[in-house]
Design an enzyme around this catalytic site. Sequence first.
Site, PDB file in Angstrom:
ATOM      1  N   LYS A  47       0.858  -1.190   0.000  1.00  0.00           N
ATOM      2  CA  LYS A  47       0.000   0.000   0.000  1.00  0.00           C
ATOM      3  C   LYS A  47       0.894   1.239   0.000  1.00  0.00           C
ATOM      4  O   LYS A  47       1.755   1.384   0.881  1.00  0.00           O
ATOM      5  CB  LYS A  47      -0.876  -0.031   1.251  1.00  0.00           C
ATOM      6  CG  LYS A  47      -2.224   0.621   1.112  1.00  0.00           C
ATOM      7  CD  LYS A  47      -3.049   0.315   2.371  1.00  0.00           C
ATOM      8  CE  LYS A  47      -4.405   0.919   2.324  1.00  0.00           C
ATOM      9  NZ  LYS A  47      -5.108   0.738   3.611  1.00  0.00           N
TER      10      LYS A  47
HETATM   11  O1  G3P Z   1      -9.411   1.765   4.402  1.00  0.00           O
HETATM   12  C1  G3P Z   1      -9.064   3.023   4.889  1.00  0.00           C
HETATM   13  C2  G3P Z   1      -9.701   3.224   6.197  1.00  0.00           C
HETATM   14  O2  G3P Z   1      -9.037   2.486   7.167  1.00  0.00           O
HETATM   15  C3  G3P Z   1      -9.838   4.623   6.616  1.00  0.00           C
HETATM   16  O3  G3P Z   1     -11.012   4.660   7.313  1.00  0.00           O
HETATM   17  O4  G3P Z   1     -12.645   5.557   8.876  1.00  0.00           O
HETATM   18  O5  G3P Z   1     -10.189   6.070   9.158  1.00  0.00           O
HETATM   19  O6  G3P Z   1     -11.498   7.103   7.320  1.00  0.00           O
HETATM   20  P1  G3P Z   1     -11.350   5.931   8.210  1.00  0.00           P
END
Ligand code: G3P
Length: 217
Positions: free
Chosen positions: A83
């Site tokens: 990633k």
């Molecule tokens: O897949 C990316 C994710 O982990 C980010 O999620 O909720 O931190 O925006 P969030």
Amino acid sequence: MKFFVDTAEIDAIAELNDLGMVDGVTTNPSLIKKSGRDIIEVTREICAMVDGPVSAEVTATDAETMIAEGRKLVEIAGNIAVKVPLTWDGLKACKVLSDDGHMVNVTLCFSANQALLAAKAGATFISPFIGRLDDINLDGMDLIQDIRTIYDNYGFETQILAASIRSVNHILDSARIGADVITAPPAVIKAMVNHPLTDKGLDAFLSDIKAAGIKIL
Ligand code: G3P
């Protein structure tokens, strides 16, 4: 549609994996921090449990170090997707690592133009962050739709991996638009089963089972 689980929590992955719900896993530095585990160690455990791609994120910001980190990460197991962030250096690393034959997930995508660049750099997955766009009063689903249109217009094979999913409606909308993959926290995937009419209907059946004394075993 493929389901990836967005977590580094082994038990949560195992529960969904046993049900055949896990086509892959995504992690990021925040999720590794939350797990309290060593990145190499926990990623190795996840890769051993899950057959599909397991995204592990680089920590560097310059292309050269990202490439070196990516080459170390892919030694963990054959199902690692490296990633990298959607920066110019991240795109350079994406091109080199994908030319080497490795899966690359380009993350932190917030515009269709960024997604177009990632596809041209050979990304296996592009990760548009829906929830974080919603957080700033934009519509994350518009981005998924735009990327779908652009990739289909030109036959790009990069898979749209809808990320930063916060609700079951994000999953439903991603499926309607035709995102290739969603990655969501285990709790959001499990919440997809909930429906008040299912609960109500089951309550009625249970009361009739009791009233009629119906037994099978
Ligand atoms: O897949 C990316 C994710 O982990 C980010 O999620 O909720 O931190 O925006 P969030």
